[in-house]
Design a protein around this motif. Structure first.
Motif, short mmCIF file in Angstrom:
data_model
loop_
_atom_site.label_atom_id
_atom_site.label_comp_id
_atom_site.label_asym_id
_atom_site.label_seq_id
_atom_site.Cartn_x
_atom_site.Cartn_y
_atom_site.Cartn_z
N ALA A 112 0.90 -1.05 -0.05
CA ALA A 112 -0.08 -0.14 -0.16
C ALA A 112 0.63 1.09 -0.05
CB ALA A 112 -0.94 -0.05 1.37
N HIS A 113 0.43 2.28 -0.45
CA HIS A 113 1.04 3.66 -0.25
C HIS A 113 1.34 4.07 1.24
CE1 HIS A 113 0.52 4.24 -4.56
NE2 HIS A 113 -0.45 4.24 -4.63
N ARG A 114 2.54 4.92 1.22
CA ARG A 114 3.02 5.22 2.42
C ARG A 114 2.44 6.40 3.05
NH1 ARG A 114 8.58 7.02 -0.23
NH2 ARG A 114 7.71 8.49 -1.80
N ASP A 115 1.67 7.05 2.37
CA ASP A 115 0.81 8.42 2.58
C ASP A 115 -0.46 8.08 2.74
OD1 ASP A 115 0.49 8.08 -0.08
OD2 ASP A 115 0.86 9.99 -0.54
N THR A 116 -0.89 6.83 2.66
CA THR A 116 -2.25 6.49 3.17
C THR A 116 -2.37 5.45 3.88
OG1 THR A 116 -2.54 4.98 1.17
CG2 THR A 116 -3.16 7.37 0.66
N GLN A 117 -2.89 4.15 3.80
CA GLN A 117 -3.17 3.12 4.59
C GLN A 117 -1.91 2.60 5.38
OE1 GLN A 117 -4.69 2.99 1.59
NE2 GLN A 117 -6.54 3.48 2.31
N PHE A 118 -0.61 2.35 4.75
CA PHE A 118 0.53 1.89 5.08
C PHE A 118 1.45 2.89 5.99
CE2 PHE A 118 0.91 -2.75 3.42
CZ PHE A 118 -0.29 -3.02 4.08
N ALA A 119 1.04 4.09 6.19
CA ALA A 119 1.95 4.76 7.01
C ALA A 119 1.69 4.43 8.32
CB ALA A 119 0.98 6.45 7.20
N VAL A 120 0.86 3.68 8.72
CA VAL A 120 0.93 2.82 9.94
C VAL A 120 2.20 1.81 10.33
CG1 VAL A 120 -0.55 0.65 9.36
CG2 VAL A 120 -0.52 1.65 11.78
N LEU A 121 2.74 1.51 9.41
CA LEU A 121 3.87 0.38 9.28
C LEU A 121 5.10 0.86 10.20
CD1 LEU A 121 4.33 -1.37 5.73
CD2 LEU A 121 2.53 -1.82 7.87
#
Length: 199
Positions: A112-121
């Motif tokens: 997923a994109h880093r600036d949407t859903q997968f910023a949580v990673l």
């Protein structure tokens, strides 16, 4: 007097152009996260219909993908789509083609994109739980084992690795504004506690 007015008009026109450009860039920057957030509402509804009917349900009539799983991690929950094309990732995480479903033998991979859903990673730590509810109602649970950064073409992820694993991938660094070859990969192993239907 005319000579004095023209520079003022020129500066005012330049300022107006800069303001319009700035507003345009701001709107463009807000568009992707807003679209991803709104899409998750439609995806959640389609996923609920999929669970109820047992058949893949499109989130909107012209969609070229279907919801495949619900990922619960870091206190957030996201619907993942089948496939990891740019079109799918514009709306949510995607299940990477050629990798097993979560909970099956091998390594299931979601991107997923880093600036949407997968910023949580960036907030996940070893031991953190991740739950994946598949479209057939099966829930697979995992524990984060670690994270690493690798080039997109040198990830080292083996979809056929023995055991039941999960890999979540997004662009790195998380705060970058341009594309690059690096990916943050969060790895997790099945904890064997939630591998059952969640009817």
């Amino acid at each position: 007097m005319r000579a004095l007015r023209n520079p003022k008009r020129g500066r005012a026109a330049a300022a107006a152009v800069l303001i319009v450009c700035g507003l345009g860039l701001t709107a463009q920057g807000a568009w992707i996260p807003a679209k991803a957030a709104f899409a998750q509402v439609l995806l959640e509804r389609a996923f609920a219909r999929t669970l109820a009917s047992g058949h893949p349900e499109k989130p909107w009539p012209w969609a070229d993908t279907v919801p495949e799983a619900r990922l619960s991690l870091g206190g957030e929950s996201y619907i993942a789509l089948a496939g990891s094309s740019g079109q799918a990732l514009a709306f949510g995480p995607g299940h990477v083609e050629g990798t097993p479903e979560a909970g099956e033998p091998g390594t299931a991979v979601y991107a997923a994109h880093r600036d949407t859903q997968f910023a949580v990673l960036g907030r996940l730590r070893p031991g953190d739980p991740i739950a994946v509810t598949r479209s057939d109602g099966t829930m697979a649970t995992f524990r984060v084992t670690g994270s690493r950064v690798a080039r997109w073409d040198e990830s080292g992820i083996d979809p056929r690795a023995p055991g039941r694993h999960l890999a979540l991938s997004t662009c790195w660094p998380l705060d970058a504004v341009t594309h690059g070859p690096l990916r943050l990969i969060v790895e997790a192993e099945s904890d064997g506690q939630g591998d059952a239907r969640s009817d």
